[in-house]
Design a protein around this motif. Structure first.
Motif, PDB file in Angstrom:
ATOM      1  N   GLU A 234      33.976  26.364  76.041  1.00  0.00           N
ATOM      2  CA  GLU A 234      33.819  24.958  75.667  1.00  0.00           C
ATOM      3  C   GLU A 234      32.377  24.506  75.832  1.00  0.00           C
ATOM      4  O   GLU A 234      31.829  23.800  74.972  1.00  0.00           O
ATOM      5  N   GLU A 235      31.743  24.913  76.932  1.00  0.00           N
ATOM      6  CA  GLU A 235      30.352  24.518  77.180  1.00  0.00           C
ATOM      7  C   GLU A 235      29.408  25.111  76.136  1.00  0.00           C
ATOM      8  O   GLU A 235      28.491  24.442  75.651  1.00  0.00           O
TER       9      GLU A 235
ATOM     10  N   LEU B  83      25.181  30.672  81.129  1.00  0.00           N
ATOM     11  CA  LEU B  83      24.926  29.427  80.404  1.00  0.00           C
ATOM     12  C   LEU B  83      23.444  29.064  80.448  1.00  0.00           C
ATOM     13  O   LEU B  83      22.891  28.542  79.473  1.00  0.00           O
TER      14      LEU B  83
ATOM     15  N   GLU C 168      36.397  27.322  80.058  1.00  0.00           N
ATOM     16  CA  GLU C 168      35.395  26.279  80.288  1.00  0.00           C
ATOM     17  C   GLU C 168      34.034  26.722  79.766  1.00  0.00           C
ATOM     18  O   GLU C 168      33.278  25.925  79.185  1.00  0.00           O
TER      19      GLU C 168
ATOM     20  N   LYS D 238      29.774  23.265  72.830  1.00  0.00           N
ATOM     21  CA  LYS D 238      29.165  21.927  72.864  1.00  0.00           C
ATOM     22  C   LYS D 238      27.679  21.995  72.552  1.00  0.00           C
ATOM     23  O   LYS D 238      27.111  21.093  71.943  1.00  0.00           O
ATOM     24  N   ARG D 239      27.055  23.085  72.982  1.00  0.00           N
ATOM     25  CA  ARG D 239      25.598  23.178  72.916  1.00  0.00           C
ATOM     26  C   ARG D 239      25.080  23.817  71.630  1.00  0.00           C
ATOM     27  O   ARG D 239      24.013  23.462  71.145  1.00  0.00           O
TER      28      ARG D 239
END
Length: 224
Positions: free
Chosen positions: A68-69, A41, A65, A72-73
């Motif tokens: 999803e992260e 990430l 997860e 979002k970015r």
């Protein structure tokens, strides 16, 4: 060059896939592998990639997860590559924004095909957005709103559907039958005359009747 970040804790598999992808002749591919999801990430913040290949079973952080992260970015293609066969994982991954789900084991050639397929979809979408952004029309399908030269148009559902369809087909002649069959707000029993009436109202609301040209005996064409 296609730049890929592979988030995979099976280093042997990652090595095999990297070697396969980087030797392809169709287009030069560069793969960077990271087995730590937290580091992956961080890398995504610092470097630009064209696509992410993501395993779900990772140390310290579940791949769902991570998906999803990422979503979002940034808007980047994500292909899930996982041995987890539970359909719930697949559904959840797609709901979180993954573009494809490839269950292990698989032939690397299938991964190659999925990569090019996903990238083609993103390129087509980017081209569509670019076309719309260069036009005086802005189409917001989520809000069912169309603006012309920055001015929101007050349209009925049927008028919105007709104009939205014309925007997508800008420069092409669309028949009245095309409109009836492709605009959900219009009843399939609608007559050609009712379509003509709605197009007339759209022209009035645009304030420039020349924007929608009539194709005699066929239908209409939206011009810039």
């Amino acid at each position: 060059m296609i730049r890929i970040l592979m988030i995979e804790d099976d280093l042997e598999l990652a090595e095999i896939l990297t070697e396969f992808l980087e030797q392809l002749k169709q287009e030069e591919i560069q793969v960077e592998t990271e087995d730590d999801p937290f580091k992956a990430l961080s890398i995504l913040k610092l470097k630009e990639f064209d696509l992410v290949i993501l395993d779900l079973t990772l140390p310290g952080m579940d791949g769902l997860e991570v998906c999803e992260e990422i979503r979002k970015r940034q808007n980047i293609p994500i292909i899930i590559s996982s041995a987890r066969s539970d359909v719930t994982d697949k559904v959840t991954a797609l709901e979180l924004g993954a573009d494809d789900y490839l269950p292990k084991p698989y032939d690397p050639r299938e991964l190659e095909a999925r990569i090019y397929s996903v990238l083609r979809r993103y390129e087509a979408k980017a081209a569509e957005v670019a076309q719309q952004s260069s036009s005086d029309f802005k189409l917001d399908e989520a809000a069912m709103q169309i603006t012309y030269k920055g001015r929101p148009l007050d349209l009925t559902n049927a008028e919105y559907g007709i104009l939205a369809y014309m925007i997508k087909k800008e420069g092409m002649v669309v028949s009245r039958e095309d409109i009836i069959h492709n605009v959900s707000a219009i009843n399939e029993d609608s007559s050609n005359k009712s379509i003509d009436v709605m197009v007339g109202r759209i022209r009035s609301k645009l304030g420039d009747k020349s924007l929608i040209e009539s194709a005699r005996g066929i239908g209409y064409k939206l011009v810039k």
